[in-house]
Write a protein that holds these residues in place. Structure first.
Motif, PDB file in Angstrom:
ATOM      1  N   SER A   1       0.925  -1.026  -0.030  1.00  0.00           N
ATOM      2  CA  SER A   1      -0.006  -0.012   0.059  1.00  0.00           C
ATOM      3  C   SER A   1       0.899   1.262   0.128  1.00  0.00           C
ATOM      4  CB  SER A   1      -1.182   0.084   1.146  1.00  0.00           C
ATOM      5  OG  SER A   1      -0.048  -0.030   2.378  1.00  0.00           O
TER       6      SER A   1
ATOM      7  N   ALA B   1      -2.360  -2.581  -3.440  1.00  0.00           N
ATOM      8  CA  ALA B   1      -2.016  -3.498  -4.656  1.00  0.00           C
ATOM      9  C   ALA B   1      -1.705  -5.101  -4.090  1.00  0.00           C
ATOM     10  CB  ALA B   1      -0.657  -3.249  -5.423  1.00  0.00           C
TER      11      ALA B   1
ATOM     12  N   GLN C   1      -5.088  -3.622  -8.247  1.00  0.00           N
ATOM     13  CA  GLN C   1      -4.950  -2.808  -7.288  1.00  0.00           C
ATOM     14  C   GLN C   1      -6.410  -1.944  -7.248  1.00  0.00           C
ATOM     15  OE1 GLN C   1      -1.119  -0.285  -7.972  1.00  0.00           O
ATOM     16  NE2 GLN C   1      -1.229  -1.506 -10.174  1.00  0.00           N
TER      17      GLN C   1
END
Length: 108
Positions: A28, A39, A98
């Motif tokens: 992150s 992600a 993401q």
């Protein structure tokens, strides 16, 4: 809920990769617009380019046992909170899913 779904999807994507290493990376960060970005990257086969535009559509699945609702629900949750979700292939191998959300300070 979103993070759990993306992690489970990543684990499932790596189920049939033989003896290759199984790696799941969760990161992150805050982007240049102040959005929080999370992600989830796996070392599976990646996203089929022919399926990429439909991954977040309801009832679309690439799994034999899938219902095609998980990523669609993820998108609904993220968008309801002012964010976005997307997927791409990793430069080496695997996929990266993401999502971005406004930070708490931006939401007030």
């Amino acid at each position: 809920q979103v993070l759990i779904n993306l992690v489970i999807n990543g684990i499932q994507a790596m189920a049939d990769i033989g003896d290759d290493p199984r790696e799941l990376l969760i990161e992150s960060h805050r982007d240049s617009d102040g959005q929080v970005v999370v992600a989830v990257q796996d070392s599976g086969p990646g996203v089929d380019p022919e399926s990429a535009n439909r991954l977040f559509d309801a009832f679309f699945t690439t799994k034999a046992e899938g219902m095609g609702m998980g990523l669609s629900i993820c998108r609904s949750i993220i968008e309801a909170h002012g964010g976005q979700v997307w997927a791409s292939n990793n430069a080496g191998h695997g996929a990266i899913f993401q999502f971005s959300l406004p930070s708490i300070s931006d939401a007030s």
